[in-house]
Design a protein around this motif. Structure first.
Motif, PDB file in Angstrom:
ATOM      1  N   TYR A 289      -6.115  -1.231  -3.168  1.00  0.00           N
ATOM      2  CA  TYR A 289      -6.173  -0.667  -4.510  1.00  0.00           C
ATOM      3  C   TYR A 289      -5.335   0.604  -4.690  1.00  0.00           C
ATOM      4  CZ  TYR A 289     -10.185  -3.794  -4.966  1.00  0.00           C
ATOM      5  OH  TYR A 289     -10.999  -4.901  -4.992  1.00  0.00           O
ATOM      6  N   GLY A 290      -4.759   1.145  -3.613  1.00  0.00           N
ATOM      7  CA  GLY A 290      -3.980   2.362  -3.735  1.00  0.00           C
ATOM      8  C   GLY A 290      -4.838   3.613  -3.680  1.00  0.00           C
ATOM      9  N   LYS A 291      -4.241   4.762  -3.995  1.00  0.00           N
ATOM     10  CA  LYS A 291      -4.905   6.047  -3.785  1.00  0.00           C
ATOM     11  C   LYS A 291      -6.131   6.247  -4.674  1.00  0.00           C
ATOM     12  CE  LYS A 291      -1.964   8.665  -6.961  1.00  0.00           C
ATOM     13  NZ  LYS A 291      -1.062   9.851  -7.100  1.00  0.00           N
ATOM     14  N   ASP A 292      -6.230   5.539  -5.786  1.00  0.00           N
ATOM     15  CA  ASP A 292      -7.378   5.680  -6.687  1.00  0.00           C
ATOM     16  C   ASP A 292      -8.442   4.623  -6.409  1.00  0.00           C
ATOM     17  OD1 ASP A 292      -6.282   7.868  -8.032  1.00  0.00           O
ATOM     18  OD2 ASP A 292      -5.132   6.564  -9.362  1.00  0.00           O
ATOM     19  N   PHE A 293      -8.481   4.136  -5.178  1.00  0.00           N
ATOM     20  CA  PHE A 293      -9.395   3.036  -4.852  1.00  0.00           C
ATOM     21  C   PHE A 293     -10.858   3.400  -5.087  1.00  0.00           C
ATOM     22  CE2 PHE A 293      -9.066   5.346  -0.817  1.00  0.00           C
ATOM     23  CZ  PHE A 293     -10.393   5.418  -0.432  1.00  0.00           C
ATOM     24  N   GLU A 294     -11.242   4.668  -4.849  1.00  0.00           N
ATOM     25  CA  GLU A 294     -12.650   5.032  -5.020  1.00  0.00           C
ATOM     26  C   GLU A 294     -13.093   4.828  -6.461  1.00  0.00           C
ATOM     27  OE1 GLU A 294     -15.322   8.967  -5.264  1.00  0.00           O
ATOM     28  OE2 GLU A 294     -14.121   8.867  -3.432  1.00  0.00           O
ATOM     29  N   THR A 295     -12.244   5.226  -7.404  1.00  0.00           N
ATOM     30  CA  THR A 295     -12.567   5.048  -8.814  1.00  0.00           C
ATOM     31  C   THR A 295     -12.692   3.568  -9.155  1.00  0.00           C
ATOM     32  OG1 THR A 295     -11.395   7.093  -9.377  1.00  0.00           O
ATOM     33  CG2 THR A 295     -11.780   5.523 -11.163  1.00  0.00           C
ATOM     34  N   VAL A 296     -11.768   2.771  -8.645  1.00  0.00           N
ATOM     35  CA  VAL A 296     -11.788   1.332  -8.915  1.00  0.00           C
ATOM     36  C   VAL A 296     -13.064   0.700  -8.359  1.00  0.00           C
ATOM     37  CG1 VAL A 296     -10.642  -0.870  -8.450  1.00  0.00           C
ATOM     38  CG2 VAL A 296      -9.271   1.171  -8.939  1.00  0.00           C
ATOM     39  N   LEU A 297     -13.385   1.015  -7.102  1.00  0.00           N
ATOM     40  CA  LEU A 297     -14.547   0.404  -6.468  1.00  0.00           C
ATOM     41  C   LEU A 297     -15.852   0.890  -7.092  1.00  0.00           C
ATOM     42  CD1 LEU A 297     -13.480   0.461  -2.707  1.00  0.00           C
ATOM     43  CD2 LEU A 297     -13.595  -1.512  -4.223  1.00  0.00           C
TER      44      LEU A 297
END
Length: 312
Positions: A182-190
């Motif tokens: 998901y790239g560097k913003d993966f935490e927000t996505v997950l």
């Protein structure tokens, strides 16, 4: 700079806000149940260390004020990480409801999850593993939410919040797997896609501080974050700790940390007096925000302090 009159009006509006009062009541119940739970598991509560000659260097930019008192230089305690580890020489299990002052940069003002004065439920366990802490926290969170749903029915109804008691065990996601997908913003996505809390584990060595224990692979750390679902994000960080002096020195060199900044802690490590521990810090305001379904952590405190803003 906000005028004194406007600020005082805003303070009074905040103190009178029934939403804020409901959230503060829920947070109070959350702290009470967490305290009861941990005492029931054999934890000894310690009082917080507010200022110290050493504190957590953190892994991100903050303003780091110092002051001199007689012949000693002190810092505001950004976390009790070193004190927790040392406290386990006295007690096998300890916890602290610890105030933290982290003078975050102003771009975090609008995140909805940052205050520069906040509280953590800090806990540490002697000779424990990361898995031990994760299992404990899963039980703690389930117990807290179960109790609050009963004891704070009126407040939660007013807040239009119906927090889910999480099923266990929580899911686990490896940092690099999420990063690559998901790239560097993966935490927000997950966080936005999950409906229950989950663990983010195995952070790469460059992502965290020197005190998180390096795994045998030499690349990842035996640490974890607890990520809340529905976009609420991270509320806990922790893991197993480095405790052997040569390993600590190597990790400091990798991170560019000056051992002199942590002089007496490093002397204790060199004397081989540190011991293996694992623990975590749970963000009280962030957890209360999630339980109350709020858009901003400032609504969980009567006197919030938002990075870069004039507040209470």
């Amino acid at each position: 700079m906000e005028s004194t009159g406007r600020l005082s009006t805003r303070i009074l509006e905040h103190l009178r806000d029934p939403l804020v009062k409901s959230a503060v009541r829920v947070k109070s119940a959350l702290l009470g149940e967490a305290n009861n739970f941990l005492r029931g598991k054999g934890f000894v509560e310690l009082l917080p260390t507010v200022v110290s000659p050493i504190t957590d260097p953190l892994n991100h930019e903050v303003h780091n004020p110092k002051f001199r008192y007689y012949d000693q230089e002190y810092r505001l305690t950004q976390s009790m990480i070193f004190h927790k580890q040392l406290a386990c020489k006295s007690f096998d299990r300890i916890f602290i409801v610890s105030p933290n002052v982290r003078l975050e940069t102003s771009e975090k003002a609008l995140s909805g999850k940052h205050l520069f004065e906040f509280s953590q439920i800090d806990l540490e366990i002697k000779n424990a593993s990361r898995d031990d802490v994760m299992l404990l926290v899963e039980d703690l969170l389930a117990s807290v939410i179960t109790t609050i749903k009963e004891s704070c029915k009126r407040e939660l109804e007013y807040l239009s919040s119906d927090p889910l008691v999480p099923s266990r065990p929580f899911a686990k996601v490896k940092f690099m797997d999420a990063y690559e997908q998901y790239g560097k913003d993966f935490e927000t996505v997950l966080s936005s896609s999950f409906t229950e809390p989950f663990w983010l584990i195995d952070f790469p060595i460059w992502e965290r501080e020197f005190y998180d224990l390096l795994s045998d692979d030499g690349k990842t750390l035996k640490d974890m974050d607890l990520i809340l679902p529905k976009g609420f994000g991270e509320t806990l960080s922790g893991g197993e700790r480095e405790w052997e002096h040569p390993r600590i020195i190597n990790r400091m060199e990798f991170k560019g940390t000056d051992p002199e900044e942590l002089a007496w802690y490093m002397e204790i490590a060199e004397m081989r007096e540190l011991i293996p521990t694992a623990g975590c810090g749970i963000g009280v305001e962030r957890l209360a925000r999630y339980v109350c379904s709020l858009d901003n952590v400032l609504k969980t405190r009567l006197f919030p302090k938002v990075p870069g803003q004039s507040w209470i």
